[in-house]
Each structure stands twice: as C-alpha cells, then as structure tokens.
Design a protein around this motif. Structure first.
Motif, short mmCIF file in Angstrom:
data_model
loop_
_atom_site.label_atom_id
_atom_site.label_comp_id
_atom_site.label_asym_id
_atom_site.label_seq_id
_atom_site.Cartn_x
_atom_site.Cartn_y
_atom_site.Cartn_z
N GLY A 155 3.60 5.43 -2.28
CA GLY A 155 3.07 4.85 -3.51
C GLY A 155 4.10 4.03 -4.25
O GLY A 155 3.82 2.94 -4.75
N LYS A 156 5.33 4.54 -4.34
CA LYS A 156 6.40 3.82 -5.03
C LYS A 156 6.81 2.57 -4.28
O LYS A 156 7.17 1.55 -4.89
N LEU A 157 6.77 2.60 -2.97
CA LEU A 157 7.04 1.40 -2.17
C LEU A 157 5.99 0.33 -2.44
O LEU A 157 6.30 -0.86 -2.61
N LEU A 158 4.72 0.73 -2.49
CA LEU A 158 3.63 -0.21 -2.73
C LEU A 158 3.72 -0.82 -4.13
O LEU A 158 3.29 -1.97 -4.34
N ALA A 159 4.27 -0.08 -5.08
CA ALA A 159 4.38 -0.57 -6.45
C ALA A 159 5.70 -1.28 -6.71
O ALA A 159 5.92 -1.78 -7.82
N GLY A 160 6.56 -1.34 -5.73
CA GLY A 160 7.84 -2.03 -5.90
C GLY A 160 8.89 -1.20 -6.60
O GLY A 160 9.93 -1.74 -7.01
N LEU A 161 8.68 0.10 -6.73
CA LEU A 161 9.66 0.97 -7.38
C LEU A 161 10.75 1.42 -6.41
O LEU A 161 11.82 1.85 -6.83
N LEU A 162 10.46 1.34 -5.13
CA LEU A 162 11.43 1.56 -4.07
C LEU A 162 11.40 0.35 -3.14
O LEU A 162 10.37 -0.32 -3.01
N THR A 163 12.53 0.09 -2.49
CA THR A 163 12.62 -1.04 -1.56
C THR A 163 12.62 -0.52 -0.13
O THR A 163 13.45 0.35 0.21
N PRO A 164 11.72 -1.00 0.71
CA PRO A 164 11.69 -0.51 2.10
C PRO A 164 12.94 -0.92 2.86
O PRO A 164 13.54 -1.97 2.58
N GLN A 165 13.35 -0.08 3.80
CA GLN A 165 14.49 -0.43 4.64
C GLN A 165 14.10 -1.49 5.65
O GLN A 165 14.92 -2.33 6.04
N HIS A 166 12.85 -1.45 6.07
CA HIS A 166 12.29 -2.49 6.94
C HIS A 166 10.84 -2.70 6.52
O HIS A 166 10.19 -1.80 6.00
N GLY A 167 10.32 -3.90 6.79
CA GLY A 167 8.95 -4.21 6.45
C GLY A 167 8.81 -4.78 5.05
O GLY A 167 9.80 -4.92 4.31
N ASP A 168 7.58 -5.12 4.68
CA ASP A 168 7.33 -5.80 3.41
C ASP A 168 6.02 -5.34 2.81
O ASP A 168 5.13 -4.84 3.50
N VAL A 169 5.90 -5.56 1.49
CA VAL A 169 4.66 -5.33 0.76
C VAL A 169 4.17 -6.66 0.24
O VAL A 169 4.94 -7.43 -0.35
N TYR A 170 2.87 -6.94 0.47
CA TYR A 170 2.28 -8.21 0.05
C TYR A 170 1.10 -7.95 -0.90
O TYR A 170 0.35 -6.99 -0.72
N VAL A 171 0.99 -8.82 -1.88
CA VAL A 171 -0.15 -8.83 -2.78
C VAL A 171 -0.85 -10.17 -2.62
O VAL A 171 -0.27 -11.21 -2.93
N ASP A 172 -2.07 -10.13 -2.11
CA ASP A 172 -2.84 -11.35 -1.87
C ASP A 172 -2.03 -12.35 -1.04
O ASP A 172 -1.92 -13.54 -1.37
N ASN A 173 -1.43 -11.81 0.03
CA ASN A 173 -0.66 -12.59 1.02
C ASN A 173 0.62 -13.20 0.48
O ASN A 173 1.21 -14.08 1.12
N LYS A 174 1.09 -12.71 -0.67
CA LYS A 174 2.38 -13.14 -1.21
C LYS A 174 3.27 -11.92 -1.36
O LYS A 174 2.80 -10.84 -1.75
N PRO A 175 4.57 -12.07 -1.08
CA PRO A 175 5.47 -10.91 -1.22
C PRO A 175 5.42 -10.35 -2.64
O PRO A 175 5.36 -11.08 -3.62
N LEU A 176 5.43 -9.01 -2.75
CA LEU A 176 5.44 -8.36 -4.05
C LEU A 176 6.69 -8.77 -4.80
O LEU A 176 7.81 -8.62 -4.33
N THR A 177 6.50 -9.29 -6.01
CA THR A 177 7.63 -9.78 -6.80
C THR A 177 8.14 -8.70 -7.73
O THR A 177 7.39 -7.82 -8.16
N GLN A 178 9.41 -8.77 -8.07
CA GLN A 178 10.02 -7.86 -9.02
C GLN A 178 10.07 -8.45 -10.42
O GLN A 178 10.53 -7.80 -11.36
#
Length: 202
Positions: free
Chosen positions: A45-68
C-alpha cells in the motif's frame, strides 16, 4: 488506472518481501487485498501511494509515473488515525491543510462542526478516522489505499464510514484498494479480491 509494474521490495536488500509483483486498480473499482500478518500488505500500500520507493519496478497513475511533487493522486489511509495527525493542531487545521470540504460532505461523513475545534486527543478513534478519511478526499485524488481503516472501530461506526466513503467514491469514480484481514468485509465491499503470500499475488 493505478498500476504496479514488476515491483520488488525488501527492508533488507538480500531478503525480498515483495517479488516481481504487478497489480492494477481501475477507476471506480473496489479491490480487496488480504494476506497473513507480515505478508507485506501495508508495504505494498505504501509503495502504491509513493510513501516507499521500490527497489525495482515502478508505479504508474494513468500510464504516467507516480510523482512525488504536489498533492499525490494516491492517498494511503492508516489503521491508527492518531499517528497520521499533528497532536498539537486542532483537527480543523489538519483538515484544511489538504483542502476545505463542503458542509454537505462534512455532514455525509458524520462529522460535527465542534469536532473541528478540538485537538486529536479529544476525539474518539472513530471520530478522528472520519476526519482522516475526509482529508484524503481532496480534489485531484484518484485512488485510495484503505489499510485496515475500520479494524478498531465499533460496528456502527464501521458501517457509517464505509457507506459514506462508498457513496463519495462512486460519485467521483475513485479506485479503492481495501486492505483487510476481514474476509466478510472484503466480500461485501469489493468487486475483486487478491491475496498476498510469499511476496506474490494470487
């Protein structure tokens, strides 16, 4: 769409908690996430919300990288609302820090106006959780991660909170990931469910 693509994460680099994990949450969808304690549900959940940063892979919102930057379109709601607020701020200030909801919406969530003048420790857990949920519904938010948000609440408060959130999410086409150990709750709220075990979803 909120999408996790090939996420990997571990609190120790040689001990992965999540392994090559992918997940999709559509606009307006209610997705249930279950799993044993320690399986990594809150971490995901925290990875999906941008509260943690994945070691590999990415989270996208509407095909754009999740911004901080700025207001995040994905909001994470915690089980313990007292940990999500400044104990020295009156709860009205905490709410207005994110946005100023309408009187009608405040009423929909069963929030009394006099609560806004109180400090967090003057409210019950259920009252404070209503404030935290409402704070997360600022304009621009598209997805909610509801991490065991009703576990500590009495049955009546649980029903009222979920009903208000369901109504608002339906009207605004919010996607909601419901993290819970309560299979009956997930069955009642969600149209689709996934289970996390061994670092993978099934």
């Amino acid at each position: 769409m909120l999408e996790a693509r090939q996420l990997q994460f571990g609190f120790r680099s040689n001990v992965p908690l999540l392994e090559t994990l992918s997940l999709r949450l559509e606009h307006g969808e209610w997705l249930g996430l279950s799993g044993n304690s320690g399986a990594g549900k809150s971490t995901l959940g925290k990875l999906l919300a941008g509260l943690l940063t994945p070691q590999h892979g990415d989270v996208y919102v509407d095909n754009k990288p999740l911004t901080q930057r700025g207001l995040r379109p994905v909001q994470w709601l915690a089980q313990s609302p007292e940990l999500a607020v400044n104990p020295r701020w009156r709860v009205g200030k905490t709410l207005r820090e994110a946005w100023t909801p309408s009187d009608a919406l405040i009423q929909d969530f069963g929030i009394r106006r006099d609560w806004l003048e109180r400090l967090p420790n003057a409210l019950s857990g259920g009252e404070l959780q209503r404030i935290c949920v409402l704070r997360a519904l600022a304009p621009g938010v598209r997805y909610l991660i509801a991490d065991e948000i009703s576990t500590m609440l009495d049955p009546i408060t649980q029903v009222e909170l979920w009903q208000a959130l369901k109504q608002h999410a339906r009207h605004h086409q919010l996607g909601v990931l419901v993290i819970s150990h309560d299979a009956a709750l997930l069955e009642r709220l969600c149209t689709r469910r996934v289970h996390l075990a061994g670092g993978v979803l099934n």
